[in-house]
Motif scaffolding. Structure first.
Motif, PDB file in Angstrom:
ATOM      1  N   ARG A  57       0.826  -1.210   0.000  1.00  0.00           N
ATOM      2  CA  ARG A  57       0.000   0.000   0.000  1.00  0.00           C
ATOM      3  C   ARG A  57       0.864   1.266   0.000  1.00  0.00           C
ATOM      4  O   ARG A  57       2.011   1.260   0.462  1.00  0.00           O
ATOM      5  CB  ARG A  57      -0.951   0.005   1.204  1.00  0.00           C
ATOM      6  CG  ARG A  57      -0.255   0.103   2.536  1.00  0.00           C
ATOM      7  CD  ARG A  57      -1.217   0.098   3.709  1.00  0.00           C
ATOM      8  NE  ARG A  57      -0.522   0.604   4.887  1.00  0.00           N
ATOM      9  CZ  ARG A  57      -0.514   1.879   5.255  1.00  0.00           C
ATOM     10  NH1 ARG A  57      -1.160   2.790   4.560  1.00  0.00           N
ATOM     11  NH2 ARG A  57       0.156   2.276   6.330  1.00  0.00           N
ATOM     12  N   THR A 117      -5.648   9.481   1.752  1.00  0.00           N
ATOM     13  CA  THR A 117      -5.911   8.048   1.655  1.00  0.00           C
ATOM     14  C   THR A 117      -6.981   7.684   2.674  1.00  0.00           C
ATOM     15  O   THR A 117      -6.936   8.169   3.801  1.00  0.00           O
ATOM     16  CB  THR A 117      -4.642   7.242   2.003  1.00  0.00           C
ATOM     17  OG1 THR A 117      -3.579   7.687   1.163  1.00  0.00           O
ATOM     18  CG2 THR A 117      -4.855   5.752   1.782  1.00  0.00           C
ATOM     19  N   GLN A 174     -10.205   4.454   3.736  1.00  0.00           N
ATOM     20  CA  GLN A 174     -10.851   3.165   3.471  1.00  0.00           C
ATOM     21  C   GLN A 174     -12.352   3.397   3.390  1.00  0.00           C
ATOM     22  O   GLN A 174     -12.933   4.033   4.266  1.00  0.00           O
ATOM     23  CB  GLN A 174     -10.507   2.190   4.598  1.00  0.00           C
ATOM     24  CG  GLN A 174     -10.879   0.741   4.358  1.00  0.00           C
ATOM     25  CD  GLN A 174      -9.937   0.024   3.389  1.00  0.00           C
ATOM     26  OE1 GLN A 174      -8.790   0.447   3.215  1.00  0.00           O
ATOM     27  NE2 GLN A 174     -10.411  -1.034   2.763  1.00  0.00           N
ATOM     28  N   SER A 207     -16.326   1.917   3.316  1.00  0.00           N
ATOM     29  CA  SER A 207     -17.029   0.774   3.912  1.00  0.00           C
ATOM     30  C   SER A 207     -18.180   0.364   3.012  1.00  0.00           C
ATOM     31  O   SER A 207     -18.795   1.195   2.352  1.00  0.00           O
ATOM     32  CB  SER A 207     -17.579   1.129   5.291  1.00  0.00           C
ATOM     33  OG  SER A 207     -17.460   2.494   5.558  1.00  0.00           O
ATOM     34  N   HIS A 225      -9.610   4.561  -6.777  1.00  0.00           N
ATOM     35  CA  HIS A 225      -9.488   3.299  -6.059  1.00  0.00           C
ATOM     36  C   HIS A 225      -8.104   2.703  -6.255  1.00  0.00           C
ATOM     37  O   HIS A 225      -7.600   2.624  -7.374  1.00  0.00           O
ATOM     38  CB  HIS A 225     -10.542   2.305  -6.555  1.00  0.00           C
ATOM     39  CG  HIS A 225     -10.603   1.055  -5.742  1.00  0.00           C
ATOM     40  ND1 HIS A 225     -10.310  -0.186  -6.251  1.00  0.00           N
ATOM     41  CD2 HIS A 225     -10.894   0.859  -4.424  1.00  0.00           C
ATOM     42  CE1 HIS A 225     -10.443  -1.096  -5.295  1.00  0.00           C
ATOM     43  NE2 HIS A 225     -10.797  -0.495  -4.189  1.00  0.00           N
ATOM     44  N   GLY A 254     -10.795  -1.646  -1.422  1.00  0.00           N
ATOM     45  CA  GLY A 254     -11.557  -0.647  -0.697  1.00  0.00           C
ATOM     46  C   GLY A 254     -10.722   0.536  -0.238  1.00  0.00           C
ATOM     47  O   GLY A 254     -11.238   1.441   0.408  1.00  0.00           O
ATOM     48  N   ALA A 255      -9.418   0.524  -0.544  1.00  0.00           N
ATOM     49  CA  ALA A 255      -8.572   1.679  -0.225  1.00  0.00           C
ATOM     50  C   ALA A 255      -8.655   2.682  -1.375  1.00  0.00           C
ATOM     51  O   ALA A 255      -8.449   2.321  -2.536  1.00  0.00           O
ATOM     52  CB  ALA A 255      -7.134   1.251  -0.001  1.00  0.00           C
TER      53      ALA A 255
END
Lengths: 162, 162
Positions: A129, A155, A157, A159, B143, B147-148
């Motif tokens: 990442r 950055t 995440q 859901s 993306h 999901g990051a």
């Protein structure tokens, strides 16, 4: 050259797509060698990117220096699986071998390639990442048009809703 | 569907390239209609993007609701030159007509298309440029994997060295 239009094409084996205009000297080099490197530049390199993107290697043939690496004092290091040198100071490097698709190369200037080796600066990429926090000068650079750039930002995440 | 892999291909006429996997329901719709819309989502829509990207329209065929727009309560408005609806709340919309290239569609899931109409939210795009300052929730969404996401960051102008 500066090549803003590129994207992933597949995961396994990893492939990418990239647009390389017919009038570029890089196009000749890619067609002869069948390989190329994508050097992913960062915020600190914006002016360098503008320079290599605003001139052509065609103009340097037979001159001294005869290439942009020397003309713009770009330090390089050796790639592992291709002959093209990699540019120091970038944050990632993709070594690519062209997947020959002459029709789309000729019609759309579109090249497909397999990524045969890849590297990244561990200060901003590790464990699969990107983490640019605290390294604004190393944020990746994205050309919009006419010398206007954007860097990559926050950055987070997302859901999945239930 | 969520389609992270896309890029510009040409300026005039404007063309784009996009990867659309064979297993998606969207792929069937594009192949039948010969057209599609790219809705450019923003930070505020990240969870919606995860949702539409984590389920398939195949599962909804014959159900009530029978489409993701209804299943996820996505308000839409009509496009001007294609039949696909456009999603409200995005920051740009590209109406696209497929340029038939069966070999690369079948081999690489890669579609080329001409952009026949395009729109953007004037709060963040005007006079041919993006200006996200003061509108963090409208920053475009990118993306990375799993999901990051990253949003687009700082805008700046590079200079060409003498």
């Amino acid at each position: 050259m500066a090549a803003a239009w590129n994207m992933p094409l597949d995961f396994n084996p990893p492939k990418i797509a990239i647009v390389i205009d017919k009038k570029t000297f890089t196009r000749d080099l890619i067609e002869v060698s069948g390989s190329f490197a994508i050097n992913v530049p960062c915020r600190a390199q914006a002016d360098m990117v503008m320079n290599v993107g605003s001139s052509s290697g065609h103009e340097l043939v037979g001159k001294d220096p005869d290439n942009k690496y020397a003309a713009f004092n770009l330090p390089t290091f050796d790639a592992s699986k291709i002959k093209a040198p990699l540019v120091e100071g970038c944050v990632a490097w993709l070594e690519c071998k062209v997947i020959p698709e002459p029709h789309i190369q000729n019609t759309y200037d579109l090249f497909l390639a397999e990524v045969v080796a890849a590297w990244a600066d561990e200060r901003v990429f590790s464990d699969g990442r990107w983490h640019f926090e605290g390294h604004d000068e190393l944020r990746t650079l994205h050309h919009v048009a006419g010398g206007a750039f954007m860097t990559i930002g926050e950055t987070f995440q997302a859901s999945r809703l239930k």
